[in-house]
Design a protein around this motif. Structure first.
Motif, PDB file in Angstrom:
ATOM      1  N   VAL A 171       0.628  -1.128  -0.038  1.00 51.39           N
ATOM      2  CA  VAL A 171       0.117   0.093  -0.124  1.00 51.39           C
ATOM      3  C   VAL A 171       0.931   1.182  -0.143  1.00 51.39           C
ATOM      4  O   VAL A 171       0.549   2.117  -0.703  1.00 51.39           O
ATOM      5  N   ALA A 172       2.016   1.279   0.763  1.00 48.95           N
ATOM      6  CA  ALA A 172       2.884   2.461   0.845  1.00 48.95           C
ATOM      7  C   ALA A 172       3.444   2.515  -0.462  1.00 48.95           C
ATOM      8  O   ALA A 172       3.556   3.849  -1.159  1.00 48.95           O
ATOM      9  N   ARG A 177      -1.545   7.341  -0.356  1.00 45.52           N
ATOM     10  CA  ARG A 177      -2.688   8.074   0.557  1.00 45.52           C
ATOM     11  C   ARG A 177      -3.587   7.050   1.079  1.00 45.52           C
ATOM     12  O   ARG A 177      -4.344   7.734   1.997  1.00 45.52           O
ATOM     13  N   SER A 178      -3.633   5.905   0.915  1.00 44.16           N
ATOM     14  CA  SER A 178      -4.296   5.004   1.715  1.00 44.16           C
ATOM     15  C   SER A 178      -3.832   4.253   2.800  1.00 44.16           C
ATOM     16  O   SER A 178      -4.358   3.442   3.617  1.00 44.16           O
ATOM     17  N   PHE A 182      -5.406   2.167   6.055  1.00 43.93           N
ATOM     18  CA  PHE A 182      -5.033   0.856   5.943  1.00 43.93           C
ATOM     19  C   PHE A 182      -4.436   0.307   7.305  1.00 43.93           C
ATOM     20  O   PHE A 182      -4.682  -0.726   7.886  1.00 43.93           O
ATOM     21  N   ASN A 183      -3.361   1.049   7.683  1.00 48.70           N
ATOM     22  CA  ASN A 183      -2.747   0.756   8.849  1.00 48.70           C
ATOM     23  C   ASN A 183      -3.628   0.648  10.158  1.00 48.70           C
ATOM     24  O   ASN A 183      -3.486  -0.359  10.862  1.00 48.70           O
ATOM     25  N   ALA A 207      -7.471  -3.584   2.132  1.00 48.58           N
ATOM     26  CA  ALA A 207      -6.727  -2.395   1.442  1.00 48.58           C
ATOM     27  C   ALA A 207      -7.756  -1.606   0.524  1.00 48.58           C
ATOM     28  O   ALA A 207      -7.517  -0.614   0.274  1.00 48.58           O
ATOM     29  N   ALA A 208      -8.563  -2.574  -0.328  1.00 52.58           N
ATOM     30  CA  ALA A 208      -9.420  -1.764  -1.133  1.00 52.58           C
ATOM     31  C   ALA A 208     -10.393  -1.055  -0.432  1.00 52.58           C
ATOM     32  O   ALA A 208     -10.505   0.280  -0.969  1.00 52.58           O
TER      33      ALA A 208
END
Length: 299
Positions: A171-172, A177-178, A182-183, A207-208
């Protein structure tokens, strides 16, 4: 004239000698076969042992792969507006580049090293991320997240810590931006220590839901693209030194630093951590002549 009895006796002796010869030949064949089987078994056994040793060695020697983008410090720096500080992907085996705290002291520097399966890590993050979010948005606080995989063997063989940290790196890299959302969702949906953890399908779904692009994230999670990097980053945190800190190295699965000082207070009392932030910034004030904005106790 020949004696019939002597003739019969000679025939018996000859038959006995032939029988003995056949028995010796049969025994010799068995001996040769057993020797061949024994030798073959030893060879097969040696090959099997060598194969096992090779697997262990190959497992211990991690192949070098580039790290994720936006994690040059081994962590994700989230600042004003919850925006991630962009950094290029480091080449394989490159040393991480430690991020630098704000030299003007205008924002509190918070660094969190955490394992996604660690219960204490979950307690701290669930207690404090919500109160930190508006402070990060306003620029009063900068948070650097360091996903580590220390509890990899605590998930019934599924290596959940490693898979979750890899997903965070994905994701990073592809949807920075997510990352904050997500974290946070990984700790809000934290599985129990000792269980199998979340599946890769569940990680991709989280994640989505956080806004990450499935077209990039799914394949990254499926092929464990940054697992090797996660292992190396975790080793660095465990062996130290910890940059910009008075702490030498991680000694458990959670390390929280505020302006370089380790937080050792309550993990379930948000007021305790907020007081520590204010104290750390107060210490920063004492070393500067110009006051700077601070997160208010009522935020």
């Amino acid at each position: 004239m020949n004696d019939p009895d002597e003739s019969r006796s000679g025939d018996v002796r000859a038959a006995a000698r032939e029988k003995a010869r056949q028995l010796r030949a049969s025994q010799n064949r068995r001996d040769r076969r057993n020797k061949a089987l024994l030798s073959g078994g030893i060879v097969i056994g040696v090959i099997a042992v060598l194969a096992i040793v090779a697997v262990v060695i190959m497992g211990a020697i991690r192949p070098t792969v580039p790290g994720p983008k936006n994690m040059a410090s081994d962590g994700v720096v989230v600042g004003s507006g919850l925006k991630v500080k962009t950094t290029p992907a480091l080449a394989a085996d490159a040393k991480p580049i430690a991020s630098k705290p704000d030299p003007n002291g205008s924002s509190v520097d918070i660094r969190i090293y955490a394992d996604y399966l660690c219960k204490l890590c979950g307690d701290f993050q669930r207690t404090n991320l919500k109160q930190l979010q508006p402070l990060v948005k306003d620029g009063a606080v900068t948070v650097e997240m360091h996903p580590v995989a220390i509890y990899t063997s605590h998930s019934a063989g599924t290596r959940y810590s490693l898979r979750a940290a890899n997903a965070a790196a994905c994701v990073a890299n592809y949807s920075p931006r997510s990352f904050w959302a997500f974290n946070q969702s990984l700790f809000e949906n934290q599985p129990a220590d000792g269980g199998p953890g979340l599946t890769d399908a569940q990680l991709k779904k989280l994640a989505a839901a956080a806004g990450a692009s499935p077209s990039d994230i799914d394949s990254c999670v499926d092929d464990g693209r940054f697992k090797t990097w996660v292992g190396s980053a975790s080793d660095r945190a465990l062996s130290g030194p910890i940059p910009n800190s008075r702490v030498n190295k991680m000694t458990n699965a959670l390390l929280v630093l505020v302006n370089g000082k380790q937080y050792t207070g309550s993990l379930t009392n948000a007021d305790d951590f907020k007081a520590f932030i204010l104290q750390a910034q107060g210490d920063e004030y004492s070393s500067t002549s110009t006051p700077t904005p601070s997160p208010s106790a009522g935020s």
